[in-house]
Write a protein that holds these residues in place. Structure first.
Motif, PDB file in Angstrom:
ATOM      1  N   UNK A  57      12.365 -18.631  -2.987  1.00  0.00           N
ATOM      2  CA  UNK A  57      12.329 -19.480  -4.182  1.00  0.00           C
ATOM      3  C   UNK A  57      11.807 -18.738  -5.413  1.00  0.00           C
ATOM      4  N   UNK A  58      11.098 -17.658  -5.201  1.00  0.00           N
ATOM      5  CA  UNK A  58      10.447 -16.949  -6.299  1.00  0.00           C
ATOM      6  C   UNK A  58      11.431 -16.402  -7.339  1.00  0.00           C
ATOM      7  N   UNK A  59      12.518 -15.724  -6.936  1.00  0.00           N
ATOM      8  CA  UNK A  59      13.416 -15.170  -7.959  1.00  0.00           C
ATOM      9  C   UNK A  59      13.985 -16.228  -8.904  1.00  0.00           C
ATOM     10  N   UNK A  93       6.818 -10.565  -5.648  1.00  0.00           N
ATOM     11  CA  UNK A  93       6.921  -9.804  -6.890  1.00  0.00           C
ATOM     12  C   UNK A  93       8.320  -9.868  -7.503  1.00  0.00           C
ATOM     13  N   UNK A  94       8.346  -9.915  -8.806  1.00  0.00           N
ATOM     14  CA  UNK A  94       9.566  -9.777  -9.592  1.00  0.00           C
ATOM     15  C   UNK A  94       9.218  -8.928 -10.806  1.00  0.00           C
ATOM     16  N   UNK A  95       9.946  -7.832 -10.970  1.00  0.00           N
ATOM     17  CA  UNK A  95       9.739  -6.922 -12.102  1.00  0.00           C
ATOM     18  C   UNK A  95       8.275  -6.491 -12.228  1.00  0.00           C
ATOM     19  N   UNK A  96       7.664  -6.229 -11.069  1.00  0.00           N
ATOM     20  CA  UNK A  96       6.310  -5.703 -11.051  1.00  0.00           C
ATOM     21  C   UNK A  96       5.204  -6.729 -11.181  1.00  0.00           C
ATOM     22  N   UNK A  97       5.550  -7.985 -11.405  1.00  0.00           N
ATOM     23  CA  UNK A  97       4.557  -9.053 -11.540  1.00  0.00           C
ATOM     24  C   UNK A  97       4.522  -9.894 -10.264  1.00  0.00           C
ATOM     25  N   UNK A  98       3.330 -10.410  -9.930  1.00  0.00           N
ATOM     26  CA  UNK A  98       3.163 -11.254  -8.749  1.00  0.00           C
ATOM     27  C   UNK A  98       3.265 -12.718  -9.168  1.00  0.00           C
ATOM     28  N   UNK A 125      16.473 -13.220  -3.576  1.00  0.00           N
ATOM     29  CA  UNK A 125      17.470 -13.105  -4.639  1.00  0.00           C
ATOM     30  C   UNK A 125      17.841 -14.531  -5.032  1.00  0.00           C
ATOM     31  N   UNK A 126      18.090 -14.798  -6.314  1.00  0.00           N
ATOM     32  CA  UNK A 126      18.445 -16.171  -6.707  1.00  0.00           C
ATOM     33  C   UNK A 126      19.651 -16.727  -5.955  1.00  0.00           C
ATOM     34  N   UNK A 127      20.520 -15.827  -5.479  1.00  0.00           N
ATOM     35  CA  UNK A 127      21.736 -16.285  -4.788  1.00  0.00           C
ATOM     36  C   UNK A 127      21.615 -16.177  -3.267  1.00  0.00           C
ATOM     37  N   UNK A 128      20.406 -15.919  -2.756  1.00  0.00           N
ATOM     38  CA  UNK A 128      20.245 -15.619  -1.333  1.00  0.00           C
ATOM     39  C   UNK A 128      20.768 -16.730  -0.429  1.00  0.00           C
ATOM     40  N   UNK A 129      20.447 -17.959  -0.736  1.00  0.00           N
ATOM     41  CA  UNK A 129      20.854 -19.061   0.147  1.00  0.00           C
ATOM     42  C   UNK A 129      22.353 -19.316   0.068  1.00  0.00           C
TER      43      UNK A 129
END
Length: 419
Positions: free
Chosen positions: A102-104, A135-140, A376-380
């Protein structure tokens, strides 16, 4: 509403946390501040869950004077839709429990904020995989509060009857042992090929073990149709064709009790959680359950497991209070108490959750080889494209390469539309 009652007094350790918590976020308002949390059934028993989170409310309010905490119990059903709707409407809780997939989506949309500040005192004390998953782009974007893990489980009775003295822990050992089980009318490796089953618990671990990946490094194209991916699907399809993966796999949905493994019609599972190992002990007899290390493929030994993490709503009216709660829940005492209540493991390298299960040590050891998947936003959506092609390869309707190439083409189209 509040989850329940409060205690009259908090443990001394909580008072020592107050100074630490007061330093998070920099909110100097001395008035009462509210923090609302959306929590999910990570503690299976509803009464135990309510009691635990009521205690956390009371303990946190003692440790962070002036902050009012409300933990709202939410169902797993329609979780993504409800969170997205709340965030999209500029509402929702201050804090929400999220998992890596869900993070991305929510970080890319700006719905959640980085939480590096809340973890500044403990960032070096987490399992690398647990933090990397957030993490995304180095941020948690999520503070891990528990960790799941899967590993191999074997039916010793079935292996012994077939003359297999050592549980097969590698692909080559599976290939060698499979014909012996087949002669006894038993499948060796159980699998879940249903469209409803998560590929994180079936095909993806095999892909990673072969050295492959789901996505290209930039996340913009599929990579599962690589030579490593073809090798993984060929390994699986050959076992299925030989009868060493049961035909029932086509409808399996990662529920041990309903599958060939649970019914003692298959001798091995490679993505089994601790609760299912304990269930197997009750149904097979504890003397017949063997828990091993994660399965090793041609490239590496790896198993799937994910952290559950707390994320902060980017539109929270009390971001400072939300960060205080994240700091509180990632402290060793809370990690231990949640682990004891939920049965999950610690996401921290310096904290081990006490567990009375006879298999806990094997699962704890498997954390060294854990992979949280490839968020990934499209993972599911991609899983929905790939799963039917895996079924086609198992059924012999397509070669493994044809199946993966077909899925990759559809996946690349999907990813291109989402850029």
């Amino acid at each position: 509403m509040k989850t329940g009652f409060k205690r009259a007094a908090a443990p001394l350790a909580l008072f020592t946390l107050a100074a630490l918590l007061a330093g998070c976020g920099g909110d100097s308002d001395s008035g009462s501040k509210k923090v609302t949390v959306w929590m999910y059934p990570v503690i299976a028993d509803p009464k135990a869950s309510s009691a635990y989170w009521a205690q956390i409310e009371a303990d946190f309010e003692k440790a962070a004077p002036g902050t009012s905490l409300t933990i709202e119990q939410q169902p797993w059903e329609n979780r993504d839709q409800k969170i997205a709707t709340a965030f999209g409407g500029g509402k929702g809780p201050d804090v929400v429990l999220l998992t890596p997939d869900q993070i991305p989506q929510f970080s890319a949309s700006g719905a959640i904020s980085p939480v590096d500040g809340a973890l500044k005192a403990s960032v070096g004390k987490f399992l690398p995989a647990a933090l990397d998953a957030m993490k995304q782009k180095g941020k948690i974007y999520g503070a891990p509060i528990y960790q799941t893990i899967t590993t191999t489980v074997y039916n010793k009775k079935l292996l012994t009857a077939a003359g297999v003295a050592t549980p097969p822990g590698t692909w080559d050992e599976i290939k060698a042992a499979a014909p012996k089980l087949k002669k006894n009318g038993v499948a060796l490796l159980d699998y879940s090929a249903s469209n409803e089953a998560s590929l994180n618990l079936n095909f993806y671990p095999l892909l990673w073990q072969a050295g492959g990946s789901v996505f290209a490094e930039d996340g913009k194209k599929a990579a599962f149709n690589s030579p490593e991916g073809v090798e993984a699907l060929t390994f699986l399809a050959d076992l299925y064709k030989a009868g060493s993966v049961p035909r029932s796999s086509m409808t399996n949905t990662n529920l041990l009790a309903d599958q060939a493994l649970g019914k003692q019609q298959a001798a091995m599972g490679f993505s089994v959680v601790l609760a299912d190992a304990e269930l197997a002990a009750k149904t097979w007899g504890p003397e017949n359950v063997v828990v091993g290390a994660p399965l090793r493929g041609p490239a590496k030994e790896v198993a799937f497991g994910i952290p559950g993490a707390l994320s902060v709503n980017a539109k929270s009216g009390n971001a400072a209070g939300a960060e205080k709660f994240l700091a509180f829940m990632t402290e060793p005492e809370q990690v231990k108490s949640l682990g004891r209540a939920s049965g999950y493991f610690s996401p921290r390298t310096d904290v081990t959750v006490p567990n009375a299960s006879p298999y806990a040590k094997q699962y704890q050891a498997a954390l060294a080889d854990v992979s949280p998947g490839e968020p990934n936003p499209a993972a599911r959506q991609l899983m929905g494209l790939l799963a039917p092609e895996i079924q086609a390869a198992l059924a012999g309707k397509k070669s493994p390469k044809e199946a993966l190439d077909s899925a990759a083409k559809a996946a690349d189209d999907l990813l291109a539309r989402q850029r």
